[in-house]
Design a protein around this motif. Structure first.
Motif, PDB file in Angstrom:
ATOM      1  N   ILE A   1      16.385   4.462  -8.513  1.00 14.45           N
ATOM      2  CA  ILE A   1      17.376   3.982  -9.473  1.00 14.45           C
ATOM      3  C   ILE A   1      17.199   4.702 -10.812  1.00 14.45           C
ATOM      4  O   ILE A   1      18.170   5.183 -11.406  1.00 14.45           O
ATOM      5  CB  ILE A   1      17.259   2.454  -9.664  1.00 14.45           C
ATOM      6  N   SER A   2      15.982   4.781 -11.270  1.00 18.29           N
ATOM      7  CA  SER A   2      15.686   5.449 -12.537  1.00 18.29           C
ATOM      8  C   SER A   2      16.109   6.919 -12.497  1.00 18.29           C
ATOM      9  O   SER A   2      16.742   7.418 -13.426  1.00 18.29           O
ATOM     10  CB  SER A   2      14.194   5.328 -12.846  1.00 18.29           C
ATOM     11  N   ALA A   3      15.785   7.606 -11.414  1.00 24.99           N
ATOM     12  CA  ALA A   3      16.142   9.024 -11.278  1.00 24.99           C
ATOM     13  C   ALA A   3      17.655   9.211 -11.272  1.00 24.99           C
ATOM     14  O   ALA A   3      18.171  10.166 -11.877  1.00 24.99           O
ATOM     15  CB  ALA A   3      15.527   9.602 -10.004  1.00 24.99           C
ATOM     16  N   ALA A   4      18.376   8.322 -10.632  1.00 25.49           N
ATOM     17  CA  ALA A   4      19.834   8.426 -10.585  1.00 25.49           C
ATOM     18  C   ALA A   4      20.431   8.295 -11.984  1.00 25.49           C
ATOM     19  O   ALA A   4      21.360   9.031 -12.344  1.00 25.49           O
ATOM     20  CB  ALA A   4      20.407   7.368  -9.652  1.00 25.49           C
ATOM     21  N   ILE A   5      19.905   7.374 -12.772  1.00 30.17           N
ATOM     22  CA  ILE A   5      20.405   7.178 -14.136  1.00 30.17           C
ATOM     23  C   ILE A   5      20.087   8.398 -14.998  1.00 30.17           C
ATOM     24  O   ILE A   5      20.938   8.883 -15.749  1.00 30.17           O
ATOM     25  CB  ILE A   5      19.830   5.881 -14.739  1.00 30.17           C
ATOM     26  N   VAL A   6      18.875   8.912 -14.882  1.00 30.66           N
ATOM     27  CA  VAL A   6      18.488  10.112 -15.633  1.00 30.66           C
ATOM     28  C   VAL A   6      19.369  11.293 -15.229  1.00 30.66           C
ATOM     29  O   VAL A   6      19.845  12.051 -16.088  1.00 30.66           O
ATOM     30  CB  VAL A   6      16.991  10.433 -15.418  1.00 30.66           C
ATOM     31  N   ASN A   7      19.622  11.456 -13.938  1.00 30.13           N
ATOM     32  CA  ASN A   7      20.469  12.553 -13.459  1.00 30.13           C
ATOM     33  C   ASN A   7      21.904  12.437 -13.963  1.00 30.13           C
ATOM     34  O   ASN A   7      22.614  13.429 -14.057  1.00 30.13           O
ATOM     35  CB  ASN A   7      20.444  12.635 -11.938  1.00 30.13           C
ATOM     36  N   ALA A   8      22.328  11.213 -14.295  1.00 28.18           N
ATOM     37  CA  ALA A   8      23.667  11.014 -14.855  1.00 28.18           C
ATOM     38  C   ALA A   8      23.705  11.343 -16.349  1.00 28.18           C
ATOM     39  O   ALA A   8      24.762  11.333 -16.956  1.00 28.18           O
ATOM     40  CB  ALA A   8      24.111   9.573 -14.620  1.00 28.18           C
ATOM     41  N   GLY A   9      22.542  11.638 -16.931  1.00 29.23           N
ATOM     42  CA  GLY A   9      22.485  12.055 -18.328  1.00 29.23           C
ATOM     43  C   GLY A   9      22.035  10.990 -19.310  1.00 29.23           C
ATOM     44  O   GLY A   9      22.191  11.149 -20.517  1.00 29.23           O
ATOM     45  N   TYR A  10      21.445   9.920 -18.797  1.00 30.57           N
ATOM     46  CA  TYR A  10      21.016   8.815 -19.653  1.00 30.57           C
ATOM     47  C   TYR A  10      19.512   8.613 -19.518  1.00 30.57           C
ATOM     48  O   TYR A  10      19.043   8.167 -18.472  1.00 30.57           O
ATOM     49  CB  TYR A  10      21.777   7.530 -19.280  1.00 30.57           C
ATOM     50  N   PRO A  11      18.745   8.941 -20.564  1.00 28.80           N
ATOM     51  CA  PRO A  11      17.287   8.821 -20.499  1.00 28.80           C
ATOM     52  C   PRO A  11      16.816   7.377 -20.304  1.00 28.80           C
ATOM     53  O   PRO A  11      17.290   6.478 -20.996  1.00 28.80           O
ATOM     54  CB  PRO A  11      16.822   9.340 -21.858  1.00 28.80           C
ATOM     55  N   VAL A  12      15.920   7.206 -19.358  1.00 31.61           N
ATOM     56  CA  VAL A  12      15.310   5.893 -19.119  1.00 31.61           C
ATOM     57  C   VAL A  12      14.000   5.847 -19.913  1.00 31.61           C
ATOM     58  O   VAL A  12      13.102   6.640 -19.655  1.00 31.61           O
ATOM     59  CB  VAL A  12      15.059   5.652 -17.611  1.00 31.61           C
ATOM     60  N   VAL A  13      13.934   4.936 -20.881  1.00 27.12           N
ATOM     61  CA  VAL A  13      12.773   4.830 -21.770  1.00 27.12           C
ATOM     62  C   VAL A  13      11.674   3.983 -21.141  1.00 27.12           C
ATOM     63  O   VAL A  13      10.505   4.281 -21.248  1.00 27.12           O
ATOM     64  CB  VAL A  13      13.196   4.234 -23.130  1.00 27.12           C
ATOM     65  N   SER A  14      12.102   2.900 -20.461  1.00 27.11           N
ATOM     66  CA  SER A  14      11.131   2.027 -19.803  1.00 27.11           C
ATOM     67  C   SER A  14      11.821   1.328 -18.640  1.00 27.11           C
ATOM     68  O   SER A  14      13.045   1.230 -18.598  1.00 27.11           O
ATOM     69  CB  SER A  14      10.549   0.997 -20.764  1.00 27.11           C
TER      70      SER A  14
ATOM     71  N   GLU B   1      14.758  -4.110 -14.544  1.00 26.73           N
ATOM     72  CA  GLU B   1      15.342  -3.993 -15.866  1.00 26.73           C
ATOM     73  C   GLU B   1      14.878  -2.665 -16.451  1.00 26.73           C
ATOM     74  O   GLU B   1      13.683  -2.382 -16.458  1.00 26.73           O
ATOM     75  CB  GLU B   1      14.923  -5.146 -16.764  1.00 26.73           C
ATOM     76  N   LEU B   2      15.848  -1.885 -16.911  1.00 30.53           N
ATOM     77  CA  LEU B   2      15.544  -0.582 -17.471  1.00 30.53           C
ATOM     78  C   LEU B   2      16.102  -0.503 -18.887  1.00 30.53           C
ATOM     79  O   LEU B   2      17.179  -1.039 -19.169  1.00 30.53           O
ATOM     80  CB  LEU B   2      16.186   0.537 -16.633  1.00 30.53           C
ATOM     81  N   GLU B   3      15.370   0.162 -19.769  1.00 32.31           N
ATOM     82  CA  GLU B   3      15.883   0.451 -21.099  1.00 32.31           C
ATOM     83  C   GLU B   3      16.400   1.880 -21.056  1.00 32.31           C
ATOM     84  O   GLU B   3      15.663   2.813 -20.727  1.00 32.31           O
ATOM     85  CB  GLU B   3      14.793   0.312 -22.163  1.00 32.31           C
ATOM     86  N   VAL B   4      17.685   2.025 -21.356  1.00 36.17           N
ATOM     87  CA  VAL B   4      18.363   3.306 -21.188  1.00 36.17           C
ATOM     88  C   VAL B   4      19.007   3.721 -22.507  1.00 36.17           C
ATOM     89  O   VAL B   4      19.745   2.941 -23.120  1.00 36.17           O
ATOM     90  CB  VAL B   4      19.436   3.211 -20.080  1.00 36.17           C
ATOM     91  N   GLU B   5      18.742   4.946 -22.937  1.00 36.39           N
ATOM     92  CA  GLU B   5      19.305   5.446 -24.183  1.00 36.39           C
ATOM     93  C   GLU B   5      20.622   6.179 -23.940  1.00 36.39           C
ATOM     94  O   GLU B   5      20.963   6.508 -22.811  1.00 36.39           O
ATOM     95  CB  GLU B   5      18.313   6.378 -24.872  1.00 36.39           C
ATOM     96  N   LYS B   6      21.332   6.428 -25.034  1.00 39.14           N
ATOM     97  CA  LYS B   6      22.576   7.195 -25.074  1.00 39.14           C
ATOM     98  C   LYS B   6      23.766   6.474 -24.458  1.00 39.14           C
ATOM     99  O   LYS B   6      24.789   7.090 -24.196  1.00 39.14           O
ATOM    100  CB  LYS B   6      22.410   8.582 -24.445  1.00 39.14           C
ATOM    101  N   MET B   7      23.665   5.179 -24.224  1.00 39.88           N
ATOM    102  CA  MET B   7      24.819   4.416 -23.736  1.00 39.88           C
ATOM    103  C   MET B   7      25.533   3.840 -24.956  1.00 39.88           C
ATOM    104  O   MET B   7      24.895   3.179 -25.776  1.00 39.88           O
ATOM    105  CB  MET B   7      24.393   3.276 -22.815  1.00 39.88           C
TER     106      MET B   7
END
Length: 68
Positions: free
Chosen positions: A51-64, A3-9
């Protein structure tokens, strides 16, 4: 499962972008996204860091992130 908390979605485009980024790492990954809570749940055999790196690379910061 992770489970990841992702900003900017904020919309369907964001859901598609995050889902595609995760499935680029693991094509069989199951992705569930809750925009209101900014939560992304991923069932995968891939490593959390990938998984976290892929989401960040897509432009969405992973907070936790955590295994659940």
């Amino acid at each position: 499962m992770y489970e990841l908390e992702v900003e900017k979605m904020s919309c369907g485009h964001c859901i598609n972008a995050v889902t595609k980024s995760v499935q680029a790492v693991d094509a069989d990954a199951k992705v569930e996204i809750n925009l209101a809570q900014r939560k992304v749940r991923v069932q995968t055999d891939a490593e959390l860091a990938e998984i976290s790196a892929a989401i960040v690379n897509a432009g969405y910061p992973v907070v936790s992130s955590a295994a659940v």
